[in-house]
Design a protein around this motif. Structure first.
Motif, PDB file in Angstrom:
ATOM      1  N   GLY A   1      -5.935  -2.955   3.921  1.00  0.00           N
ATOM      2  CA  GLY A   1      -7.345  -3.145   3.566  1.00  0.00           C
ATOM      3  C   GLY A   1      -7.540  -3.321   2.069  1.00  0.00           C
ATOM      4  N   ALA A   2      -6.838  -2.529   1.283  1.00  0.00           N
ATOM      5  CA  ALA A   2      -6.949  -2.646  -0.169  1.00  0.00           C
ATOM      6  C   ALA A   2      -6.418  -3.999  -0.652  1.00  0.00           C
ATOM      7  CB  ALA A   2      -6.188  -1.511  -0.843  1.00  0.00           C
ATOM      8  N   ALA A   3      -5.303  -4.441  -0.074  1.00  0.00           N
ATOM      9  CA  ALA A   3      -4.743  -5.742  -0.468  1.00  0.00           C
ATOM     10  C   ALA A   3      -5.682  -6.881  -0.066  1.00  0.00           C
ATOM     11  CB  ALA A   3      -3.368  -5.932   0.160  1.00  0.00           C
ATOM     12  N   LEU A   4      -6.284  -6.786   1.106  1.00  0.00           N
ATOM     13  CA  LEU A   4      -7.239  -7.824   1.529  1.00  0.00           C
ATOM     14  C   LEU A   4      -8.461  -7.872   0.625  1.00  0.00           C
ATOM     15  CD1 LEU A   4      -7.081  -7.529   5.416  1.00  0.00           C
ATOM     16  CD2 LEU A   4      -6.369  -9.469   4.015  1.00  0.00           C
ATOM     17  N   VAL A   5      -8.976  -6.711   0.263  1.00  0.00           N
ATOM     18  CA  VAL A   5     -10.133  -6.670  -0.642  1.00  0.00           C
ATOM     19  C   VAL A   5      -9.756  -7.267  -1.996  1.00  0.00           C
ATOM     20  CG1 VAL A   5     -11.636  -5.104  -1.930  1.00  0.00           C
ATOM     21  CG2 VAL A   5     -11.298  -4.762   0.513  1.00  0.00           C
ATOM     22  N   ALA A   6      -8.578  -6.911  -2.508  1.00  0.00           N
ATOM     23  CA  ALA A   6      -8.134  -7.471  -3.788  1.00  0.00           C
ATOM     24  C   ALA A   6      -7.981  -8.982  -3.687  1.00  0.00           C
ATOM     25  CB  ALA A   6      -6.814  -6.830  -4.210  1.00  0.00           C
ATOM     26  N   GLY A   7      -7.442  -9.458  -2.572  1.00  0.00           N
ATOM     27  CA  GLY A   7      -7.294 -10.900  -2.383  1.00  0.00           C
ATOM     28  C   GLY A   7      -8.631 -11.619  -2.311  1.00  0.00           C
ATOM     29  N   LEU A   8      -9.582 -11.015  -1.627  1.00  0.00           N
ATOM     30  CA  LEU A   8     -10.914 -11.634  -1.541  1.00  0.00           C
ATOM     31  C   LEU A   8     -11.614 -11.646  -2.898  1.00  0.00           C
ATOM     32  CD1 LEU A   8     -12.161 -10.250   1.891  1.00  0.00           C
ATOM     33  CD2 LEU A   8     -11.392 -12.579   1.350  1.00  0.00           C
ATOM     34  N   LEU A   9     -11.458 -10.570  -3.657  1.00  0.00           N
ATOM     35  CA  LEU A   9     -12.040 -10.551  -5.002  1.00  0.00           C
ATOM     36  C   LEU A   9     -11.385 -11.604  -5.898  1.00  0.00           C
ATOM     37  CD1 LEU A   9     -12.436  -6.714  -5.659  1.00  0.00           C
ATOM     38  CD2 LEU A   9     -14.250  -8.404  -5.330  1.00  0.00           C
ATOM     39  N   LEU A  10     -10.087 -11.733  -5.785  1.00  0.00           N
ATOM     40  CA  LEU A  10      -9.378 -12.743  -6.569  1.00  0.00           C
ATOM     41  C   LEU A  10      -9.776 -14.159  -6.124  1.00  0.00           C
ATOM     42  CD1 LEU A  10      -7.362 -12.825  -8.871  1.00  0.00           C
ATOM     43  CD2 LEU A  10      -5.536 -12.891  -7.189  1.00  0.00           C
ATOM     44  N   ALA A  11     -10.019 -14.346  -4.832  1.00  0.00           N
ATOM     45  CA  ALA A  11     -10.489 -15.648  -4.347  1.00  0.00           C
ATOM     46  C   ALA A  11     -11.869 -15.969  -4.911  1.00  0.00           C
ATOM     47  CB  ALA A  11     -10.518 -15.666  -2.820  1.00  0.00           C
ATOM     48  N   PHE A  12     -12.712 -14.952  -5.021  1.00  0.00           N
ATOM     49  CA  PHE A  12     -14.034 -15.153  -5.616  1.00  0.00           C
ATOM     50  C   PHE A  12     -13.901 -15.546  -7.083  1.00  0.00           C
ATOM     51  CE2 PHE A  12     -17.879 -13.458  -7.719  1.00  0.00           C
ATOM     52  CZ  PHE A  12     -18.822 -14.259  -7.094  1.00  0.00           C
ATOM     53  N   VAL A  13     -13.003 -14.879  -7.800  1.00  0.00           N
ATOM     54  CA  VAL A  13     -12.757 -15.228  -9.202  1.00  0.00           C
ATOM     55  C   VAL A  13     -12.217 -16.657  -9.298  1.00  0.00           C
ATOM     56  CG1 VAL A  13     -11.328 -14.697 -11.220  1.00  0.00           C
ATOM     57  CG2 VAL A  13     -12.428 -12.847  -9.954  1.00  0.00           C
ATOM     58  N   ALA A  14     -11.317 -17.024  -8.389  1.00  0.00           N
ATOM     59  CA  ALA A  14     -10.768 -18.389  -8.384  1.00  0.00           C
ATOM     60  C   ALA A  14     -11.859 -19.405  -8.101  1.00  0.00           C
ATOM     61  CB  ALA A  14      -9.654 -18.499  -7.344  1.00  0.00           C
ATOM     62  N   TRP A  15     -12.795 -19.056  -7.229  1.00  0.00           N
ATOM     63  CA  TRP A  15     -13.902 -19.949  -6.911  1.00  0.00           C
ATOM     64  C   TRP A  15     -14.791 -20.172  -8.139  1.00  0.00           C
ATOM     65  CZ3 TRP A  15     -19.268 -18.615  -6.014  1.00  0.00           C
ATOM     66  CH2 TRP A  15     -20.031 -19.673  -5.514  1.00  0.00           C
ATOM     67  N   LEU A  16     -14.994 -19.086  -8.920  1.00  0.00           N
ATOM     68  CA  LEU A  16     -15.821 -19.196 -10.122  1.00  0.00           C
ATOM     69  C   LEU A  16     -15.095 -19.925 -11.250  1.00  0.00           C
ATOM     70  CD1 LEU A  16     -17.425 -15.637 -10.301  1.00  0.00           C
ATOM     71  CD2 LEU A  16     -18.526 -17.760  -9.587  1.00  0.00           C
ATOM     72  N   ALA A  17     -13.796 -19.681 -11.389  1.00  0.00           N
ATOM     73  CA  ALA A  17     -13.064 -20.162 -12.560  1.00  0.00           C
ATOM     74  C   ALA A  17     -12.310 -21.463 -12.348  1.00  0.00           C
ATOM     75  CB  ALA A  17     -12.081 -19.084 -13.021  1.00  0.00           C
ATOM     76  N   ALA A  18     -12.005 -21.803 -11.109  1.00  0.00           N
ATOM     77  CA  ALA A  18     -11.142 -22.966 -10.874  1.00  0.00           C
ATOM     78  C   ALA A  18     -11.703 -23.815  -9.736  1.00  0.00           C
ATOM     79  CB  ALA A  18      -9.720 -22.502 -10.581  1.00  0.00           C
ATOM     80  N   ASP A  19     -10.803 -24.462  -9.017  1.00  0.00           N
ATOM     81  CA  ASP A  19     -11.212 -25.375  -7.961  1.00  0.00           C
ATOM     82  C   ASP A  19     -10.861 -24.835  -6.572  1.00  0.00           C
ATOM     83  OD1 ASP A  19      -8.510 -25.531  -8.250  1.00  0.00           O
ATOM     84  OD2 ASP A  19      -8.408 -27.716  -8.353  1.00  0.00           O
ATOM     85  N   ALA A  20     -11.053 -25.665  -5.573  1.00  0.00           N
ATOM     86  CA  ALA A  20     -10.795 -25.254  -4.189  1.00  0.00           C
ATOM     87  C   ALA A  20      -9.318 -24.994  -3.940  1.00  0.00           C
ATOM     88  CB  ALA A  20     -11.300 -26.323  -3.227  1.00  0.00           C
ATOM     89  N   ALA A  21      -8.440 -25.688  -4.643  1.00  0.00           N
ATOM     90  CA  ALA A  21      -7.001 -25.454  -4.476  1.00  0.00           C
ATOM     91  C   ALA A  21      -6.631 -24.041  -4.904  1.00  0.00           C
ATOM     92  CB  ALA A  21      -6.195 -26.473  -5.279  1.00  0.00           C
ATOM     93  N   ALA A  22      -7.277 -23.537  -5.939  1.00  0.00           N
ATOM     94  CA  ALA A  22      -7.015 -22.170  -6.386  1.00  0.00           C
ATOM     95  C   ALA A  22      -7.474 -21.158  -5.339  1.00  0.00           C
ATOM     96  CB  ALA A  22      -7.706 -21.905  -7.720  1.00  0.00           C
ATOM     97  N   VAL A  23      -8.632 -21.398  -4.754  1.00  0.00           N
ATOM     98  CA  VAL A  23      -9.135 -20.490  -3.708  1.00  0.00           C
ATOM     99  C   VAL A  23      -8.204 -20.511  -2.502  1.00  0.00           C
ATOM    100  CG1 VAL A  23     -11.057 -20.021  -2.148  1.00  0.00           C
ATOM    101  CG2 VAL A  23     -11.514 -20.745  -4.491  1.00  0.00           C
ATOM    102  N   ARG A  24      -7.785 -21.704  -2.073  1.00  0.00           N
ATOM    103  CA  ARG A  24      -6.829 -21.797  -0.962  1.00  0.00           C
ATOM    104  C   ARG A  24      -5.534 -21.081  -1.295  1.00  0.00           C
ATOM    105  NH1 ARG A  24      -8.771 -27.014  -0.540  1.00  0.00           N
ATOM    106  NH2 ARG A  24      -7.085 -27.822  -1.850  1.00  0.00           N
ATOM    107  N   SER A  25      -5.063 -21.238  -2.508  1.00  0.00           N
ATOM    108  CA  SER A  25      -3.815 -20.596  -2.926  1.00  0.00           C
ATOM    109  C   SER A  25      -3.916 -19.083  -2.838  1.00  0.00           C
ATOM    110  CB  SER A  25      -3.463 -21.002  -4.362  1.00  0.00           C
ATOM    111  OG  SER A  25      -3.324 -22.385  -4.466  1.00  0.00           O
TER     112      SER A  25
END
Length: 147
Positions: free
Chosen positions: A21-45
């Motif tokens: 659960g902690a790893a999933l939450v961290a991944g989702l938060l990082l995906a949100f940061v990727a969405w704000l800072a980069a492109d869709a490829a970063a979010v997919r990654s």
């Protein structure tokens, strides 16, 4: 008068779920940061690498928990083998993604690698904290009167 122990018979499951659960939450938060800072490829990654870490490490922890409950004496050996297999599987998946060209076209290498590192670190910290809170005994004390 004695009271019956209310200790969880499978504390490893709580440790596994807490760390996942902690790893999933961290991944989702990082995906949100990727969405704000980069492109869709970063979010997919980030999402692919988070899923990869949770599946590979989660399966290893599950196998180790099952072995520890069935054959406690084999736990250390299975832990070492499981760790080696996890590394090989992660490396094989990353190599497969690179050879298929997905790392060039669909995924961003930097975000993928960063997300693997972050989610793995969060998993390890959460697993340590959950294991300490579960208070899993290292050994069994002999019963009273049995010497």
């Amino acid at each position: 008068m004695t009271t019956e122990s209310k200790q969880d018979t499978r504390p490893g499951a709580a440790v596994l779920l807490g760390a996942a659960g902690a790893a999933l939450v961290a991944g989702l938060l990082l995906a949100f940061v990727a969405w704000l800072a980069a492109d869709a490829a970063a979010v997919r990654s980030v999402l692919v690498s988070t899923a990869l870490v949770v599946l590979v490490i989660g399966f290893g922890v599950y196998v180790l928990d099952v072995v520890a409950s069935i054959m406690p004496r084999a736990t250390v050996l299975v832990a070492l083998v499981t760790y080696a297999v996890q590394l090989v599987v992660l490396a094989a998946v990353v190599l497969g993604l690179a050879r298929n060209g997905m790392m060039d076209d669909t995924l961003d290498r930097r975000w993928f690698g960063g997300a693997v590192a972050v989610t793995t670190l969060v998993w390890m910290v959460a697993q340590i904290i959950a294991a300490m809170r579960a208070r899993i005994p290292v050994y069994d004390l002999p019963e009273a009167g049995a010497r």
